[in-house]
Design a protein around this motif. Structure first.
Motif, short mmCIF file in Angstrom:
data_model
loop_
_atom_site.label_atom_id
_atom_site.label_comp_id
_atom_site.label_asym_id
_atom_site.label_seq_id
_atom_site.Cartn_x
_atom_site.Cartn_y
_atom_site.Cartn_z
N ARG A 261 0.97 -1.17 0.10
CA ARG A 261 -0.12 0.05 0.10
C ARG A 261 1.13 1.09 0.15
O ARG A 261 0.23 2.42 -0.47
N GLU A 262 1.44 1.25 0.41
CA GLU A 262 3.12 2.28 0.27
C GLU A 262 3.78 2.22 -0.30
O GLU A 262 3.93 3.68 -1.80
N ARG A 263 4.06 1.89 -1.66
CA ARG A 263 4.60 1.28 -2.68
C ARG A 263 3.43 2.05 -3.62
O ARG A 263 3.52 3.47 -4.49
N ALA A 264 2.36 1.70 -3.46
CA ALA A 264 1.40 2.12 -4.56
C ALA A 264 0.90 3.58 -3.89
O ALA A 264 0.53 4.36 -5.51
N ARG A 265 0.67 3.93 -3.36
CA ARG A 265 0.75 5.54 -2.62
C ARG A 265 2.13 6.09 -3.59
O ARG A 265 2.25 7.62 -3.66
N ALA A 266 3.51 5.47 -3.19
CA ALA A 266 4.65 6.91 -3.27
C ALA A 266 4.61 6.32 -5.28
O ALA A 266 4.56 7.55 -5.47
N PHE A 267 4.00 5.31 -5.74
CA PHE A 267 4.58 5.78 -7.25
C PHE A 267 2.56 6.41 -7.84
O PHE A 267 3.04 7.02 -8.73
N ALA A 268 1.90 6.63 -7.12
CA ALA A 268 1.04 7.31 -7.34
C ALA A 268 1.09 9.27 -7.25
O ALA A 268 0.93 9.85 -7.88
#
Length: 64
Positions: A35-42
């Motif tokens: 989830r943190e990785r997805a937020r960073a990518f977004a």
């Protein structure tokens, strides 16, 4: 980031759990990391897509 004392407390708690629960904790940690990785990518992609998202042709969709 976790400091050393907090990491030791967490490790002690995890070590006291049955193996099945440890596996669940690991799955949950993987979920949080993803989830943190997805937020960073977004967040990183926002500026790259700004020109595609903010244009006259798509203004009608912005009003929805």
């Amino acid at each position: 980031m976790v400091d050393e004392a907090q990491a030791k407390r967490l490790m002690a708690k995890i070590a006291s759990l049955p193996a099945q629960r440890v596996a669940q904790v690991e799955d949950f940690l993987d979920f949080l990391h993803d989830r943190e990785r997805a937020r960073a990518f977004a967040a990183a992609s926002t500026s790259a897509f700004a020109n595609l998202w903010d244009n006259f042709e798509d203004a009608a969709y912005d009003a929805l």
